[in-house]
Design a protein around this motif. Structure first.
Motif, PDB file in Angstrom:
ATOM      1  N   LYS A  13     -55.856  77.368  21.740  1.00 45.68           N
ATOM      2  CA  LYS A  13     -56.567  76.031  21.243  1.00 45.68           C
ATOM      3  C   LYS A  13     -55.703  75.080  21.602  1.00 45.68           C
ATOM      4  N   LYS A  16     -54.933  70.090  19.815  1.00 52.88           N
ATOM      5  CA  LYS A  16     -53.682  69.312  19.328  1.00 52.88           C
ATOM      6  C   LYS A  16     -52.621  69.347  20.554  1.00 52.88           C
ATOM      7  N   ARG A  75     -58.781  69.631  -3.258  1.00 52.86           N
ATOM      8  CA  ARG A  75     -58.111  69.623  -2.127  1.00 52.86           C
ATOM      9  C   ARG A  75     -57.717  70.971  -1.467  1.00 52.86           C
ATOM     10  N   ARG A  76     -57.529  71.979  -2.440  1.00 54.24           N
ATOM     11  CA  ARG A  76     -57.565  73.424  -1.877  1.00 54.24           C
ATOM     12  C   ARG A  76     -58.761  74.009  -1.657  1.00 54.24           C
ATOM     13  N   GLU A  78     -61.072  72.045   0.035  1.00 52.87           N
ATOM     14  CA  GLU A  78     -61.523  71.437   1.161  1.00 52.87           C
ATOM     15  C   GLU A  78     -60.807  72.231   2.240  1.00 52.87           C
ATOM     16  N   ILE A  79     -59.390  72.636   1.918  1.00 53.33           N
ATOM     17  CA  ILE A  79     -58.595  73.208   2.906  1.00 53.33           C
ATOM     18  C   ILE A  79     -59.352  74.607   3.080  1.00 53.33           C
ATOM     19  N   LYS A  81     -62.463  75.546   2.944  1.00 53.35           N
ATOM     20  CA  LYS A  81     -63.637  75.520   3.612  1.00 53.35           C
ATOM     21  C   LYS A  81     -63.430  75.261   5.067  1.00 53.35           C
ATOM     22  N   LYS A  82     -62.237  74.330   5.219  1.00 53.10           N
ATOM     23  CA  LYS A  82     -62.008  74.156   6.796  1.00 53.10           C
ATOM     24  C   LYS A  82     -61.477  75.365   7.424  1.00 53.10           C
ATOM     25  N   ARG A  83     -60.790  76.129   6.640  1.00 49.77           N
ATOM     26  CA  ARG A  83     -60.236  77.432   7.260  1.00 49.77           C
ATOM     27  C   ARG A  83     -61.380  78.458   7.594  1.00 49.77           C
ATOM     28  N   ARG A  85     -64.533  77.346   8.224  1.00 49.62           N
ATOM     29  CA  ARG A  85     -65.278  77.072   9.519  1.00 49.62           C
ATOM     30  C   ARG A  85     -64.537  77.471  10.754  1.00 49.62           C
ATOM     31  N   SER A  86     -63.168  77.203  10.666  1.00 51.84           N
ATOM     32  CA  SER A  86     -62.476  77.681  11.978  1.00 51.84           C
ATOM     33  C   SER A  86     -62.563  79.052  12.222  1.00 51.84           C
ATOM     34  N   GLU A  89     -65.798  79.972  13.583  1.00 55.13           N
ATOM     35  CA  GLU A  89     -65.984  79.574  14.929  1.00 55.13           C
ATOM     36  C   GLU A  89     -65.297  80.472  15.926  1.00 55.13           C
TER      37      GLU A  89
END
Length: 95
Positions: A13, A16, A75-76, A78-79, A81-83, A85-86, A89
Motif C-alpha cells: 500500500k 499513507k 463506531r465498531r 463503521e470500522i 465495514k471499512k475493513r 471493503r479493504s 478490494e
C-alpha cells in the motif's frame, strides 16, 4: 487483465506515509526467498530486552480491550465495514 489500484505498488500500500514499497534490497531479498523457498530466520531479536518486550506486549493486549470497551456499537460497525471493503478490494486485485 484486472485493473490495478493506483494506491498499490507491487502489493504494498502506498496511500499513507511509511507504507510505500520497502527498500529495494529488502524487496530483492523477499524475491530470492520466494524463488528458493527459503524461510526467513525466525527467533528472538537479540537487540531487544525480553523483559521490555513482554511488558510492551502486556500493554498492547490491555490496550485492545480498553479500546473495544470505549468504542460505541456504531463506531465498531463503521470500522468493520471499512475493513470488509479493504479486504474485498485486496481480493479483487489478486484475482
Amino acid at each position: 487483465m484486472p485493473e490495478r489500484s493506483k494506491d498499490t505498488f507491487h502489493g504494498y500500500k502506498t496511500g499513507k506515509r511509511g507504507q510505500g514499497p520497502p527498500d529495494p534490497n529488502v524487496r530483492a531479498g523477499e524475491i530470492v526467498q520466494q524463488a528458493t523457498r527459503e524461510m526467513p530466520k525466525e527467533g528472538p531479536d537479540e537487540s531487544k530486552d525480553p523483559k521490555r518486550v513482554a511488558v510492551g506486549r502486556m500493554g498492547g493486549l490491555k490496550g485492545g480491550e480498553a479500546r473495544k470497551a470505549a468504542l460505541t456499537q456504531e463506531r465498531r460497525a463503521e470500522i468493520a465495514k471499512k475493513r470488509l471493503r479493504s479486504v474485498g478490494e485486496a481480493a479483487s486485485l489478486s484475482e
